[in-house]
Design a protein around this motif. Sequence first.
Motif, short mmCIF file in Angstrom:
data_model
loop_
_atom_site.label_atom_id
_atom_site.label_comp_id
_atom_site.label_asym_id
_atom_site.label_seq_id
_atom_site.Cartn_x
_atom_site.Cartn_y
_atom_site.Cartn_z
N ARG A 334 4.11 -5.39 2.87
CA ARG A 334 4.44 -5.87 1.87
C ARG A 334 4.80 -7.05 1.37
O ARG A 334 4.56 -7.99 1.12
CB ARG A 334 4.15 -4.39 1.42
CG ARG A 334 4.92 -4.68 -0.41
CD ARG A 334 4.55 -5.58 -1.03
NE ARG A 334 4.07 -6.46 -2.75
CZ ARG A 334 4.66 -7.34 -2.42
NH1 ARG A 334 4.80 -8.29 -2.24
NH2 ARG A 334 4.41 -8.09 -4.15
N HIS A 384 1.82 -5.60 -8.26
CA HIS A 384 3.16 -4.71 -8.28
C HIS A 384 1.91 -4.01 -10.17
O HIS A 384 2.20 -4.00 -11.20
CB HIS A 384 4.67 -5.20 -9.05
CG HIS A 384 4.90 -5.92 -8.34
ND1 HIS A 384 5.46 -5.70 -7.59
CD2 HIS A 384 4.99 -7.83 -8.85
CE1 HIS A 384 6.17 -7.03 -6.33
NE2 HIS A 384 6.15 -8.57 -8.06
N HIS A 391 -0.96 -10.63 -8.44
CA HIS A 391 -0.69 -12.00 -7.90
C HIS A 391 -1.77 -12.46 -7.53
O HIS A 391 -2.01 -11.96 -6.22
CB HIS A 391 0.72 -12.13 -6.65
CG HIS A 391 2.11 -11.70 -7.53
ND1 HIS A 391 2.39 -12.13 -8.23
CD2 HIS A 391 2.82 -10.88 -6.65
CE1 HIS A 391 3.93 -11.69 -8.34
NE2 HIS A 391 3.94 -10.46 -7.85
N GLU A 430 6.65 -12.61 -13.76
CA GLU A 430 7.92 -12.41 -13.22
C GLU A 430 8.64 -13.60 -12.91
O GLU A 430 9.39 -14.04 -12.27
CB GLU A 430 7.24 -11.35 -12.28
CG GLU A 430 7.02 -11.44 -11.00
CD GLU A 430 7.18 -10.17 -9.90
OE1 GLU A 430 7.69 -9.28 -10.36
OE2 GLU A 430 6.59 -11.03 -8.89
N HIS A 431 7.55 -14.43 -12.86
CA HIS A 431 8.38 -15.61 -11.94
C HIS A 431 8.85 -16.65 -12.90
O HIS A 431 9.26 -18.14 -12.28
CB HIS A 431 7.41 -16.68 -11.40
CG HIS A 431 6.80 -15.22 -9.91
ND1 HIS A 431 5.94 -15.53 -9.14
CD2 HIS A 431 7.20 -14.48 -9.10
CE1 HIS A 431 5.82 -14.90 -8.53
NE2 HIS A 431 6.55 -14.28 -8.43
ZN ZN Z 1 5.37 -10.29 -7.44
#
Ligand code: ZN
Length: 474
Positions: A334, A384, A391, A430-431
């Motif tokens: 992963r 996720h 993504h 999240e980025h």
């Molecule tokens: Zn991620």
Amino acid sequence: MTPSGEELRARLREILGADAVLTAAADCAPYLTDHRQLYHGAALAVLRPRTVAQVSQVLACCNAARVGVVPHGGNTSYCGGATPDESGRQLVLSLQRLNRIRSLDAANYSLVAEAGCILGQLHAAAGQAERCLPLTLGSQGSCQIGGNLSTNAGGTSVLRYGMARDLVLGLEVVLPDGRVLDALSALRKDNTGYDVKSLFLGAEGTLGVITAATLKLFPMARDVATAFTAVTDVRAAVTLLARLREATSDRVSSFELIPRIAVELTTRHIPQVTDPLDRAHDWYVLCEVSSSHPADGMEELLGNALSAALGDDLVRDAAVARNERERAALWKLRESIPEAQRKDGASLKHDIAVPVAALPDFLARASAWVSANAPQGRLVAYGHLGDGNLHFNLNAAPGVDAQRFLADAPRVGRAIHDLVCEFGGSFSAEHGIGRLKVGELEHYANAVELQLMRAVKTAFDPHGIMNPGKVLRA
Ligand code: ZN
Ligand code: 2HG
């Protein structure tokens, strides 16, 4: 009068000592390019303070001189947030030497760490005290906690423990004018007016420099069960997630969606990664359930839930890790997907989130758009699922010219993000925003939100010295 570059460097050498002011091209190079090699900046110097007092003096000096300061952690940002622009007029402020764990309070389940601590180092310290810091990222061997908090990082444990912001009890921040905000509280309850510290979480260094944080700890996981599961389709994966939450008294700590192509890319490009199952399937889930009780029957609970799901045609096959080595192998698969994607060639990345239940419909619509409108890309959509963050990445198909593929990023990105918007989602789950997504923020944030963001920026950083051009355009 604005000082010349040389005058400023001389002043900074007085504050920090000569060894902490890097100017030689070879010394500065690692700080001037981002992890994805999207940006190649220049800087007056790279500064490496050792103390909070030095950070304070540096910022006061730069504020007076109106010189931009770019905070820099482990340089694992996906959006160019830690890279200076090309002007050569900005300074990079590395936090790597502020790397002390100041204290750990096992009874209060908290620790105080400086910004430059490597996340993995904090995991180890918490573990030694029989505690767990649950922020879990593929880059934990090199990313720094200051950057994690400044970008409000996510990772693979968010569904159980929340984002980086949720793990913070207190912060110490140096403001652009040099004042130090000491809000290093270790309290779980503190309703005393505006939550000022929370503004720095996810601000990507545009409001001030986080120098230390009080972080929440949790009981250590002592009974962990991990399975690599072939699911019938993405809808089945969403159903399986709910079932596992029910079956384990909500002790699912990770639930990662993995497509077949990611198994192919990792087994091809990453040494020692192998397919955990005998036959190929379209979709997989890597799920982990855990308890702090050493004999809570996690493996049995997981096994029973998976068997029931097999009977109900939600699951096609599963490999349950029998020991720590097998568990690590599943996680390696992963966690090396981004690296395998990079080795495979050029890629377009979309770090999106929609409500978990909407993921199957979103994926179906977005994939259909890609097939019809971007056939030069091969979809590599993973992530996720447990918290709705996917993504939705595209790799250049074999034979496709990388430059032409990358040049199409704005068109493809806008179409995907428009669809995300239709689903009530986020174009940056999240980025963060960094430099890469400033235009997308201007396009998708609502007008009132943007006005408030600009007002906060002006209030905290009236001269615009903090990480200029990131998150908000000047
Ligand atoms: Zn991620
Ligand atoms: C992950 O989940 C990271 O592995 C990186 O957030 C995702 O490369 C990506 O798009």
